[in-house]
Design a protein around this motif. Sequence first.
Motif, PDB file in Angstrom:
ATOM      1  N   ASN A   1       7.662  -4.520 -25.991  1.00 31.95           N
ATOM      2  CA  ASN A   1       8.490  -5.667 -25.608  1.00 31.95           C
ATOM      3  C   ASN A   1       8.914  -5.631 -24.145  1.00 31.95           C
ATOM      4  O   ASN A   1       9.158  -6.680 -23.543  1.00 31.95           O
ATOM      5  N   VAL A   2       9.001  -4.434 -23.571  1.00 28.49           N
ATOM      6  CA  VAL A   2       9.373  -4.383 -22.152  1.00 28.49           C
ATOM      7  C   VAL A   2       8.237  -4.943 -21.301  1.00 28.49           C
ATOM      8  O   VAL A   2       8.464  -5.711 -20.358  1.00 28.49           O
TER       9      VAL A   2
ATOM     10  N   ASN B   1       2.022  -2.093 -24.140  1.00 34.80           N
ATOM     11  CA  ASN B   1       1.963  -3.261 -25.037  1.00 34.80           C
ATOM     12  C   ASN B   1       3.215  -3.332 -25.898  1.00 34.80           C
ATOM     13  O   ASN B   1       3.163  -3.578 -27.102  1.00 34.80           O
TER      14      ASN B   1
ATOM     15  N   ARG C   1      -3.545   0.465 -24.383  1.00 38.15           N
ATOM     16  CA  ARG C   1      -4.527   1.539 -24.601  1.00 38.15           C
ATOM     17  C   ARG C   1      -5.054   1.533 -26.033  1.00 38.15           C
ATOM     18  O   ARG C   1      -5.982   2.251 -26.357  1.00 38.15           O
ATOM     19  N   ARG C   2      -4.424   0.711 -26.897  1.00 39.78           N
ATOM     20  CA  ARG C   2      -4.983   0.532 -28.246  1.00 39.78           C
ATOM     21  C   ARG C   2      -5.240  -0.968 -28.452  1.00 39.78           C
ATOM     22  O   ARG C   2      -5.339  -1.714 -27.483  1.00 39.78           O
TER      23      ARG C   2
ATOM     24  N   GLY D   1      13.706   0.806 -31.397  1.00 34.93           N
ATOM     25  CA  GLY D   1      14.601  -0.025 -32.201  1.00 34.93           C
ATOM     26  C   GLY D   1      15.268  -1.112 -31.389  1.00 34.93           C
ATOM     27  O   GLY D   1      15.141  -1.179 -30.167  1.00 34.93           O
TER      28      GLY D   1
HETATM   29  P1  NAP Z   1       7.546   0.701 -26.760  1.00 33.94           P
HETATM   30  O1  NAP Z   1       7.852  -0.366 -27.728  1.00 33.94           O
HETATM   31  O2  NAP Z   1       7.548   2.115 -27.248  1.00 33.94           O
HETATM   32  O3  NAP Z   1       6.129   0.389 -26.083  1.00 33.94           O
HETATM   33  C1  NAP Z   1       5.550   1.273 -25.183  1.00 33.94           C
HETATM   34  C2  NAP Z   1       4.100   0.880 -24.952  1.00 33.94           C
HETATM   35  O4  NAP Z   1       3.584   1.723 -23.939  1.00 33.94           O
HETATM   36  C3  NAP Z   1       3.207   1.048 -26.173  1.00 33.94           C
HETATM   37  O5  NAP Z   1       2.307  -0.033 -26.220  1.00 33.94           O
HETATM   38  C4  NAP Z   1       2.467   2.362 -25.873  1.00 33.94           C
HETATM   39  O6  NAP Z   1       1.196   2.445 -26.454  1.00 33.94           O
HETATM   40  C5  NAP Z   1       2.319   2.251 -24.374  1.00 33.94           C
HETATM   41  N1  NAP Z   1       2.094   3.543 -23.717  1.00 33.94           N
HETATM   42  C6  NAP Z   1       2.847   4.664 -23.819  1.00 33.94           C
HETATM   43  N2  NAP Z   1       2.335   5.629 -23.036  1.00 33.94           N
HETATM   44  C7  NAP Z   1       1.248   5.108 -22.429  1.00 33.94           C
HETATM   45  C8  NAP Z   1       0.310   5.602 -21.511  1.00 33.94           C
HETATM   46  N3  NAP Z   1       0.396   6.835 -21.049  1.00 33.94           N
HETATM   47  N4  NAP Z   1      -0.686   4.789 -21.100  1.00 33.94           N
HETATM   48  C9  NAP Z   1      -0.776   3.528 -21.562  1.00 33.94           C
HETATM   49  N5  NAP Z   1       0.086   2.979 -22.440  1.00 33.94           N
HETATM   50  C10 NAP Z   1       1.090   3.771 -22.866  1.00 33.94           C
HETATM   51  O7  NAP Z   1       8.570   0.726 -25.555  1.00 33.94           O
HETATM   52  P2  NAP Z   1       9.247  -0.433 -24.676  1.00 33.94           P
HETATM   53  O8  NAP Z   1       8.398  -1.615 -24.517  1.00 33.94           O
HETATM   54  O9  NAP Z   1       9.739   0.301 -23.481  1.00 33.94           O
HETATM   55  O10 NAP Z   1      10.518  -0.850 -25.545  1.00 33.94           O
HETATM   56  C11 NAP Z   1      11.549   0.095 -25.857  1.00 33.94           C
HETATM   57  C12 NAP Z   1      12.360  -0.435 -27.036  1.00 33.94           C
HETATM   58  O11 NAP Z   1      13.151  -1.541 -26.623  1.00 33.94           O
HETATM   59  C13 NAP Z   1      11.494  -0.923 -28.184  1.00 33.94           C
HETATM   60  O12 NAP Z   1      12.106  -0.622 -29.400  1.00 33.94           O
HETATM   61  C14 NAP Z   1      11.476  -2.426 -27.955  1.00 33.94           C
HETATM   62  O13 NAP Z   1      11.193  -3.205 -29.096  1.00 33.94           O
HETATM   63  C15 NAP Z   1      12.893  -2.655 -27.448  1.00 33.94           C
HETATM   64  N6  NAP Z   1      12.974  -3.916 -26.678  1.00 33.94           N
HETATM   65  C16 NAP Z   1      13.255  -5.047 -27.375  1.00 33.94           C
HETATM   66  C17 NAP Z   1      13.293  -6.254 -26.706  1.00 33.94           C
HETATM   67  C18 NAP Z   1      13.596  -7.505 -27.486  1.00 33.94           C
HETATM   68  O14 NAP Z   1      13.820  -7.434 -28.687  1.00 33.94           O
HETATM   69  N7  NAP Z   1      13.617  -8.671 -26.866  1.00 33.94           N
HETATM   70  C19 NAP Z   1      13.027  -6.321 -25.339  1.00 33.94           C
HETATM   71  C20 NAP Z   1      12.734  -5.150 -24.659  1.00 33.94           C
HETATM   72  C21 NAP Z   1      12.693  -3.949 -25.347  1.00 33.94           C
HETATM   73  P3  NAP Z   1       0.940   3.286 -27.800  1.00 33.94           P
HETATM   74  O15 NAP Z   1       1.454   2.431 -28.909  1.00 33.94           O
HETATM   75  O16 NAP Z   1      -0.518   3.485 -27.812  1.00 33.94           O
HETATM   76  O17 NAP Z   1       1.737   4.565 -27.667  1.00 33.94           O
END
Ligand code: NAP
Length: 435
Positions: A151-152, A149, A193-194, A355
């Motif tokens: 942004n990716v 859940n 998952r939340r 971030g």
């Molecule tokens: P993220 O923001 O850390 O989100 C990861 C998600 O995966 C969380 O919802 C997490 O849930 C869930 N998760 C982790 N382990 C899991 C599991 N074993 N089973 C089920 N769910 C699980 O990571 P991201 O989406 O890869 O983004 C990486 C960074 O890039 C972030 O800072 C994001 O904001 C940034 N980004 C920004 C943009 C934009 O601004 N347009 C676009 C893409 C990415 P929990 O919260 O429960 O751990």
Amino acid sequence: MRHLAIIGSGPAGYYTAEAAQKAFGDDVHIDIIDRLPVPYGLIRFGVAPDHQSIKNVSRRYEKVALTDNVRFAGNVSVGDDISVAELQELYDAVILATGAPNDRTLDIPGSDLDGVIGSAAFVGWYNGHPDFAELNPPLDGKNVVVVGNGNVALDVARILAKTETEFAGSDIVGHALEALKASGVEKITLLGRRGPHQIAMTPKELGELGQLERACPRIDPHDLPDEGDDAMLEPGMRKSVTHLRAFAAIPEEYRADKSVEIDFDFFAMPVEVQGTGKVEAVVIEETELDADMRSKGTGNRATIPCDMLISCIGYRTPPIEGVPYEHGRGRFASDEGRIMPGLYCVGWARRGPTGTIGTNRPDGYAIADLIAEDIGEGAGKQGREGLDALLEARGTDLVTFRDWKNIEQAEIGRARDGSPREKFVDVGDMIKARG
Ligand code: NAP
């Protein structure tokens, strides 16, 4: 003269170069080394192709790249062409700005089945990363499950849901556009998952899901906490939750002419992937939050059909032999970026994948301060002369920034109408295009 080698030409690398220029003026030579012949890392290969305005930050990096004391050294692979230890011999400071390009893996039974894909691979595929050009994701099925859940997960769901018209002006690569045009996807399930108050989605990006031509989000109103509880959230998060509430209130009539549904399934974690040879279904377990707001399974399970599963659950920095590494967190081990005097890490390689792109700017400036403390006026090292001699002896074909500008021109020249560029997805083609 001080000699700096920055490994990685993404945001963290360029902000560090910019900060080092400010700190040391003309008394520094900076080589920005990248294993690919093209610069900008996450900007080119991570930021979504329909978010061109975010990609504009590369103009700022280009200004840094075009200054006399900075050089781009593309097509040089640290680990294969040259080791970190060798770079430490040649440069006063070696800065690892290698990002976090590897997927955190979903370690559940069946997660090795065909059709289970990590977001690094899927995002790399639609963004033309040479490592994933051949991914060929199975888009012929109706049901896609996206785990996470953040942004990716939003990017992935949106790209799967968009029509060809909605990609106008984007630089999605031709192979992905063609495959998505022929896609049979009708339902995209986002597994969280939340709950709604624990999402990691930012408001602007979440709002886009409500504006799609053929797709519509669906949220079960029962999953939403009491509206009064939103007051406790910080403002950005409150805005995101406001979008979720709006999605939950979308009337059925509005959905009637939408052919793709984006279903938010909260309090649900995948526990098993099932299928013969390839993914066919995912077993999910209902969750609840414990006192620390972590998810725990309730034991209630359900099975949902799934033709492709994309896990968007975070990334890891690949370790480099000889460099201290935190295995649990998937990043280099450092004290605020100092691995040891003369060796540093910055950006996602330092803090993990969190971030925004802008977060890397203060990171870069903080590392430049540490470098200034450690290296004084420089130790009379060889710097780029030494690097060039070693690479020449090893037959490495270094790609310069001028070469990149030729590659860029060629990519602009072959763009489809309305698109800023058609990226080369093969390293050999990139090198041919440098002229
Ligand atoms: P993220 O923001 O850390 O989100 C990861 C998600 O995966 C969380 O919802 C997490 O849930 C869930 N998760 C982790 N382990 C899991 C599991 N074993 N089973 C089920 N769910 C699980 O990571 P991201 O989406 O890869 O983004 C990486 C960074 O890039 C972030 O800072 C994001 O904001 C940034 N980004 C920004 C943009 C934009 O601004 N347009 C676009 C893409 C990415 P929990 O919260 O429960 O751990």
